[in-house]
Design an enzyme around this catalytic site. Structure first.
Site, PDB file in Angstrom:
ATOM      1  N   GLU A   1      44.817  60.769  50.590  1.00  0.00           N
ATOM      2  CA  GLU A   1      44.910  60.760  49.133  1.00  0.00           C
ATOM      3  C   GLU A   1      46.043  61.664  48.664  1.00  0.00           C
ATOM      4  OE1 GLU A   1      41.184  62.156  47.617  1.00  0.00           O
ATOM      5  OE2 GLU A   1      40.063  60.827  48.928  1.00  0.00           O
TER       6      GLU A   1
ATOM      7  N   CYS B   1      49.743  66.820  44.373  1.00  0.00           N
ATOM      8  CA  CYS B   1      48.828  67.383  45.364  1.00  0.00           C
ATOM      9  C   CYS B   1      48.847  66.444  46.565  1.00  0.00           C
ATOM     10  CB  CYS B   1      47.430  67.473  44.759  1.00  0.00           C
ATOM     11  SG  CYS B   1      46.192  68.049  45.916  1.00  0.00           S
TER      12      CYS B   1
ATOM     13  N   CYS C   1      40.045  66.381  58.223  1.00  0.00           N
ATOM     14  CA  CYS C   1      40.274  67.810  58.414  1.00  0.00           C
ATOM     15  C   CYS C   1      39.301  68.315  59.473  1.00  0.00           C
ATOM     16  CB  CYS C   1      40.043  68.567  57.106  1.00  0.00           C
ATOM     17  SG  CYS C   1      40.465  70.332  57.184  1.00  0.00           S
TER      18      CYS C   1
ATOM     19  N   CYS D   1      34.451  72.798  56.419  1.00  0.00           N
ATOM     20  CA  CYS D   1      33.835  73.579  55.332  1.00  0.00           C
ATOM     21  C   CYS D   1      32.742  72.713  54.690  1.00  0.00           C
ATOM     22  CB  CYS D   1      34.885  73.977  54.297  1.00  0.00           C
ATOM     23  SG  CYS D   1      36.246  74.945  55.014  1.00  0.00           S
TER      24      CYS D   1
ATOM     25  N   CYS E   1      33.124  70.724  51.252  1.00  0.00           N
ATOM     26  CA  CYS E   1      34.319  69.895  51.064  1.00  0.00           C
ATOM     27  C   CYS E   1      34.090  68.511  51.656  1.00  0.00           C
ATOM     28  CB  CYS E   1      35.512  70.571  51.741  1.00  0.00           C
ATOM     29  SG  CYS E   1      37.012  69.571  51.744  1.00  0.00           S
TER      30      CYS E   1
ATOM     31  N   GLY F   1      43.150  67.854  54.543  1.00  0.00           N
ATOM     32  CA  GLY F   1      43.731  68.476  55.730  1.00  0.00           C
ATOM     33  C   GLY F   1      43.984  69.955  55.615  1.00  0.00           C
ATOM     34  N   GLU F   2      44.174  70.580  56.762  1.00  0.00           N
ATOM     35  CA  GLU F   2      44.527  71.994  56.838  1.00  0.00           C
ATOM     36  C   GLU F   2      46.003  72.064  57.217  1.00  0.00           C
ATOM     37  OE1 GLU F   2      43.624  75.061  56.132  1.00  0.00           O
ATOM     38  OE2 GLU F   2      45.445  75.695  57.149  1.00  0.00           O
TER      39      GLU F   2
ATOM     40  N   SER G   1      48.160  75.752  50.884  1.00  0.00           N
ATOM     41  CA  SER G   1      46.797  76.277  50.813  1.00  0.00           C
ATOM     42  C   SER G   1      46.148  76.231  52.185  1.00  0.00           C
ATOM     43  CB  SER G   1      45.989  75.437  49.813  1.00  0.00           C
ATOM     44  OG  SER G   1      44.668  75.915  49.692  1.00  0.00           O
TER      45      SER G   1
ATOM     46  N   LEU H   1      39.419  81.619  50.087  1.00  0.00           N
ATOM     47  CA  LEU H   1      38.531  82.715  50.526  1.00  0.00           C
ATOM     48  C   LEU H   1      37.064  82.328  50.302  1.00  0.00           C
ATOM     49  CD1 LEU H   1      38.989  85.527  51.776  1.00  0.00           C
ATOM     50  CD2 LEU H   1      38.591  86.487  49.491  1.00  0.00           C
TER      51      LEU H   1
ATOM     52  N   ASN I   1      33.275  71.202  42.780  1.00  0.00           N
ATOM     53  CA  ASN I   1      33.217  69.771  42.517  1.00  0.00           C
ATOM     54  C   ASN I   1      32.181  69.234  43.507  1.00  0.00           C
ATOM     55  OD1 ASN I   1      33.840  67.225  41.700  1.00  0.00           O
ATOM     56  ND2 ASN I   1      35.946  67.249  42.446  1.00  0.00           N
TER      57      ASN I   1
ATOM     58  N   CYS J   1      39.500  66.128  46.375  1.00  0.00           N
ATOM     59  CA  CYS J   1      38.695  66.730  47.440  1.00  0.00           C
ATOM     60  C   CYS J   1      38.251  65.731  48.481  1.00  0.00           C
ATOM     61  CB  CYS J   1      37.518  67.479  46.835  1.00  0.00           C
ATOM     62  SG  CYS J   1      38.058  68.795  45.748  1.00  0.00           S
TER      63      CYS J   1
HETATM   64  N1  SAH Z   1      42.590  73.041  53.954  1.00  0.00           N
HETATM   65  C1  SAH Z   1      43.274  73.719  52.896  1.00  0.00           C
HETATM   66  C2  SAH Z   1      43.792  72.836  51.803  1.00  0.00           C
HETATM   67  C3  SAH Z   1      42.960  71.701  51.288  1.00  0.00           C
HETATM   68  S1  SAH Z   1      41.620  71.989  50.171  1.00  0.00           S
HETATM   69  C4  SAH Z   1      42.388  74.797  52.329  1.00  0.00           C
HETATM   70  O1  SAH Z   1      41.211  74.818  52.641  1.00  0.00           O
HETATM   71  O2  SAH Z   1      42.883  75.641  51.606  1.00  0.00           O
HETATM   72  C5  SAH Z   1      42.267  72.684  48.700  1.00  0.00           C
HETATM   73  C6  SAH Z   1      41.273  73.613  48.018  1.00  0.00           C
HETATM   74  O3  SAH Z   1      40.162  72.866  47.475  1.00  0.00           O
HETATM   75  C7  SAH Z   1      40.673  74.643  48.960  1.00  0.00           C
HETATM   76  O4  SAH Z   1      40.626  75.894  48.329  1.00  0.00           O
HETATM   77  C8  SAH Z   1      39.284  74.102  49.178  1.00  0.00           C
HETATM   78  O5  SAH Z   1      38.395  75.092  49.612  1.00  0.00           O
HETATM   79  C9  SAH Z   1      38.955  73.538  47.814  1.00  0.00           C
HETATM   80  N2  SAH Z   1      37.822  72.617  47.808  1.00  0.00           N
HETATM   81  C10 SAH Z   1      37.438  71.759  48.760  1.00  0.00           C
HETATM   82  N3  SAH Z   1      36.342  71.077  48.391  1.00  0.00           N
HETATM   83  C11 SAH Z   1      36.018  71.508  47.155  1.00  0.00           C
HETATM   84  C12 SAH Z   1      34.981  71.181  46.244  1.00  0.00           C
HETATM   85  N4  SAH Z   1      34.047  70.276  46.542  1.00  0.00           N
HETATM   86  N5  SAH Z   1      34.977  71.825  45.044  1.00  0.00           N
HETATM   87  C13 SAH Z   1      35.916  72.739  44.745  1.00  0.00           C
HETATM   88  N6  SAH Z   1      36.920  73.084  45.572  1.00  0.00           N
HETATM   89  C14 SAH Z   1      36.975  72.490  46.768  1.00  0.00           C
END
Ligand code: SAH
Length: 374
Positions: free
Chosen positions: A116, A129, A136, A140, A143, A191-192, A225, A249, A324, A367
């Site tokens: 996306e 974005c 990924c 987490c 996510c 992705g990371e 990020s 974080l 979200n 997301c």
């Molecule tokens: N992997 C990287 C970049 C992709 S996610 C990272 O983790 O930073 C971009 C941001 O969206 C990250 O801060 C992630 O933690 C956040 N994110 C992911 N899922 C989310 C959700 N359901 N609600 C709010 N933020 C979310």
């Protein structure tokens, strides 16, 4: 057994650093540095200056139709385009919100993998974005992308093409607000990015190099990020590319962060913050701390105070993101009064903080939820 390209669902706490090997995406101009471009045109039996001509068509004119490449002999245009700018992705779905100024695209890549990208137009800027991987491996739990696991790394051109496609839409006046340009890129799609390090750094060069080598964007408008891959943060600081680092974080203490961002079991909060401060010192760029506020999980007053204590006095800014919720998740966004109190305590602790607007929420934010639904 047939490989359907489906990643296996990760188990709780499981991390995947190595992307599965799959068929390579077609090689594209945007994958190549100056030497690679020269080699590629030489292999076609063409003089070196043709590489610059194609580079100007792709990066500066954003012209994907080779019939408009009038400085190249008509008989050669098609074959040059097929070799240097092969199609990399096709749109599967396009969703718009905010009166057409937020546009999310689900792309299918050559091997069927889905990613996306989102274009967000604001009065003073346009942000793309982008995704750096299909899926990924960082797992987490809040996510949507993390829940699906890692399919594969994107190529440099597959990342750049997401930006170029947004730039084309803007240049063609297809986004309300008149013709425009992409001013910002955030690696906050799927992705990371630091787990696909070399490819992402090459993409940063393609985005910031002047045409015909790249799009000529300012590194200051680009944000990478990360969950916090400490050795890679240190490496990125040395690249001489002053992009903004955003660190996801989400918790100021190891006990909670171990569960929200599983890579924390490898690099602890204090280590990842040290790497972030090093990054700020080397690049002189303010680090952005991403913190998704999750109701009754990480939004307590004491956690705001602890976060403020750990960040105070640093070149830093906190970006609070109302969670979200992903389908089927037990978690939801914080209560408004808890969010306000969290902000108040960070400010009282001397830390700059903003709450991210929830652009495109009705089209599932950025997301990974669109790909998950497909
Ligand atoms: N992997 C990287 C970049 C992709 S996610 C990272 O983790 O930073 C971009 C941001 O969206 C990250 O801060 C992630 O933690 C956040 N994110 C992911 N899922 C989310 C959700 N359901 N609600 C709010 N933020 C979310």
């Amino acid at each position: 057994m047939t490989d359907l390209g489906m990643p296996s669902r990760p188990k709780p706490g499981e991390l995947t650093f190595e992307a599965p090997r799959r068929g390579k995406p077609p090689r594209h101009l945007a994958d190549l540095d100056a030497a690679g471009r020269r080699e590629a045109v030489a292999a076609l039996g063409l003089p070196a200056f043709r590489a610059d001509q194609v580079g100007r068509h792709y990066f500066a004119r954003l012209a994907d139709d080779p019939s408009t490449w009038t400085d190249i002999p008509a008989a050669q245009r098609e074959s040059i385009a097929a070799t240097l700018t092969p199609p990399l992705m096709t749109p599967v779905r396009e969703l718009t919100a905010d009166a057409g100024t937020t546009r999310k695209t689900l792309w299918r890549l050559h091997d069927g993998a889905l990613v996306e990208s989102v274009l967000m137009r604001y009065p003073d800027r346009v942000t793309m974005c982008v995704s750096s991987q299909a899926g990924c491996g960082m797992n987490c739990p809040f996510c949507a992308t993390g829940q699906a696991g890692l399919t594969r790394n994107l190529s440099t051109a597959e990342i750049v093409e997401q930006v170029v496609s947004g730039a084309r839409q803007l240049a063609a006046g297809q986004v309300p607000g008149g013709p425009g340009r992409v001013s910002n890129v955030v690696f906050m799609g799927m992705g990371e990015p630091l787990a696909n390090y070399n490819v992402v750094v090459a993409a940063l060069h393609r985005l910031t190099d002047e045409p015909p080598a790249g799009l000529g964007m300012s590194a200051r408008g680009i944000t990478v990020s990360t969950v916090g891959l400490v050795p890679r943060i240190r490496q990125l600081a040395q690249e001489g590319l002053p992009v903004t680092l955003a660190l996801s974080l989400h918790a100021p203490d190891d006990e909670l962060r171990d569960t929200l961002v599983p890579v924390n079991t490898r690099w602890k909060v204090s280590e990842v913050l040290d790497a972030a401060w090093e990054y700020a010192a080397t690049t002189k760029r303010r680090v952005s701390i991403e913190y998704a506020l999750i109701k009754d999980v990480n939004d307590q007053a004491w956690r705001a105070d602890l976060l403020a204590k750990r960040l105070r006095g640093k070149l830093v800014h906190v970006n609070l993101i109302p969670l979200n919720p992903t389908p089927g998740s037990k978690w939801t966004a914080s209560r408004p009064e808890d969010e306000r109190e969290f902000v108040r305590r960070l400010e009282a602790g001397g830390v700059a903080v903003t709450v991210r607007d929830t652009r495109g929420r009705e089209i599932d934010g950025a997301c990974g939820q669109l790909a998950a639904a497909e």
